[in-house]
Design a protein around this motif. Structure first.
Motif: not given
Length: 324
Positions: A26-44
Motif C-alpha cells: 500500500v502507498r499512502v501519499q498525503g490523503d491518497r491511498w493506492s494499492g492493496g487491491g483497491h482502486a485509488d481513493f481519497t482518505i477523507l
C-alpha cells in the motif's frame, strides 16, 4: 436513533502501519491511498477522525453507525504474521475511534482469515474489547467462505452471537468489466450473491442456525435471482445436495438499503420483508448513497422507515442496551 450499519473507517494507527511496511503493498501519499487491491481513493477526514464521522452522520440525518474497517484493509493476501498485526492494529483503532462517542458508535472486528489458526484468537480479543459484529470479505484472496478451513470461524461467531457482515473483496477478474468501473458496479453485486448462495448450498447456514449474515449493497442479486437457484436445484445434478429453497434462509439474512434506486429498494423490502432490511450507506466512499434517509423515506411509509433505520439495527447491534 437512526443507525447506519455499513459505514467505514481507517484507524490512524492502521493507516500508518500499512503505509510504513512494504509487506502490505500500500502507498499512502498525503490523503491518497493506492494499492492493496483497491482502486485509488481519497482518505477523507471521516475515515480517520471520529468527530468528522459524527459530523458526516449528522449531515445525512443519521444518529449513529456501526463502524467497520474499510475493505482495502482486508489484505488477506499478506503473510499470516502481517495479517495478524494489521487486524490487531485495526481493532484497537476502531475501539478507540468509537470510544469518542460510545452512545452513537459501535464497531465490527477485523480478523485475519488467511490464517484460520490465528483468526479465532483475534476474534476473542476483539469480543473482549467490545465489538458488536465482524466484517469479512466475500473471498479470502480466492478461497471461499464455505471451505472446511473456515468452519471454526463460523462456529465461533455463532457461539459469540456476533453478526457477520459480508463485504465484496477479491472479486474475480472478467474482461467484460473493463475498462469501466463495472468491477464495482456489477462485480461487487455478483460477488455478494456468490458468497451468500455458496453458504446456503454448502449448508453452512444449516450447520449454524444461529448465524446472522448481513449482505451489503442490498444483498447483491440474491433477492432477484434466488428463484433461479431454486429452479436449478430441481433440475441440475450439481445442486442435488443443496437445500431445496434458498428463500427458507431469510431468517438468517439481513440486507442493507443501498440500491441507488427507489423502485429497487421497494422491491427488496417487499420481497425479503422490512424486518430483514437495515439502513446502510457505504460512507464515506464515493459510491455511498448521497441522501440515505431521503432515499428510504421516498420508498416506504414512515413506520417502515423507522423500523429499517432505527429498530432493526438497534436490536441487531445492541444499541438498545444503552437505552437509545
Amino acid at each position: 436513533m437512526r443507525i447506519d450499519v455499513h459505514n467505514h473507517a481507517i484507524p490512524e494507527t492502521a493507516l500508518d502501519l500499512v503505509g510504513r511496511e512494504d509487506v502490505y503493498g500500500v502507498r499512502v501519499q498525503g490523503d491518497r491511498w493506492s494499492g492493496g487491491g483497491h482502486a485509488d481513493f481519497t482518505i477523507l477526514p471521516s475515515f480517520t477522525d471520529p468527530a468528522a464521522k459524527l459530523a458526516e452522520l449528522d449531515s445525512k440525518r443519521l444518529d449513529g453507525a456501526v463502524i467497520s474497517a474499510a475493505p482495502p484493509l482486508f489484505l488477506y493476501d499478506v503473510e499470516p504474521e502481517a495479517g495478524e498485526a494489521l487486524a490487531r492494529e485495526t481493532n484497537q483503532g476502531l475501539a478507540a475511534f468509537c470510544r469518542y462517542d460510545p452512545r452513537r458508535l459501535r464497531w465490527m472486528a477485523h480478523v485475519p482469515l488467511q490464517s484460520p489458526e490465528r483468526d479465532i484468537v483475534i476474534l476473542g480479543e476483539a469480543a473482549n474489547m467490545g465489538c458488536v459484529g465482524v466484517e469479512i470479505g466475500t473471498s479470502i484472496a480466492g478461497r471461499r467462505l464455505d471451505e472446511p478451513e473456515f468452519e471454526r470461524f463460523w462456529q465461533t461467531v455463532e457461539s459469540e452471537r456476533l453478526p457477520v457482515l459480508l463485504h465484496p473483496a477479491y472479486n474475480e477478474p472478467s474482461n467484460g468489466l473493463q475498462p469501466y468501473y463495472f468491477q464495482n458496479v456489477i462485480g461487487n453485486m455478483l460477488e455478494t450473491t456468490i458468497a451468500a448462495e455458496r453458504l446456503i448450498c454448502a449448508r453452512v447456514l444449516d450447520r449454524h442456525p444461529q448465524l446472522q449474515i448481513v449482505l451489503v449493497h442490498s444483498g447483491g442479486y440474491f433477492a432477484y435471482q434466488a428463484g433461479r437457484l431454486r429452479h436449478a436445484r430441481a433440475v441440475r445434478p450439481e445442486l442435488a445436495e443443496a437445500p431445496e429453497d434458498p428463500w427458507s434462509y431469510l431468517g438468517q439474512l439481513y440486507f442493507d438499503t443501498i440500491t441507488h434506486d427507489r423502485e429497487a429498494l421497494r422491491y427488496l423490502i417487499s420481497r425479503v420483508g422490512a424486518e430483514r432490511v437495515l439502513m446502510g450507506t457505504d460512507l464515506p466512499f464515493d459510491m455511498a448513497t448521497p441522501e440515505p434517509m431521503t432515499a428510504l423515506e421516498e420508498a416506504v411509509d414512515g413506520d417502515t422507515a423507522r423500523r429499517i433505520a432505527e429498530e432493526n439495527p438497534g436490536q441487531l447491534y445492541r444499541f438498545e442496551s444503552e437505552g437509545d
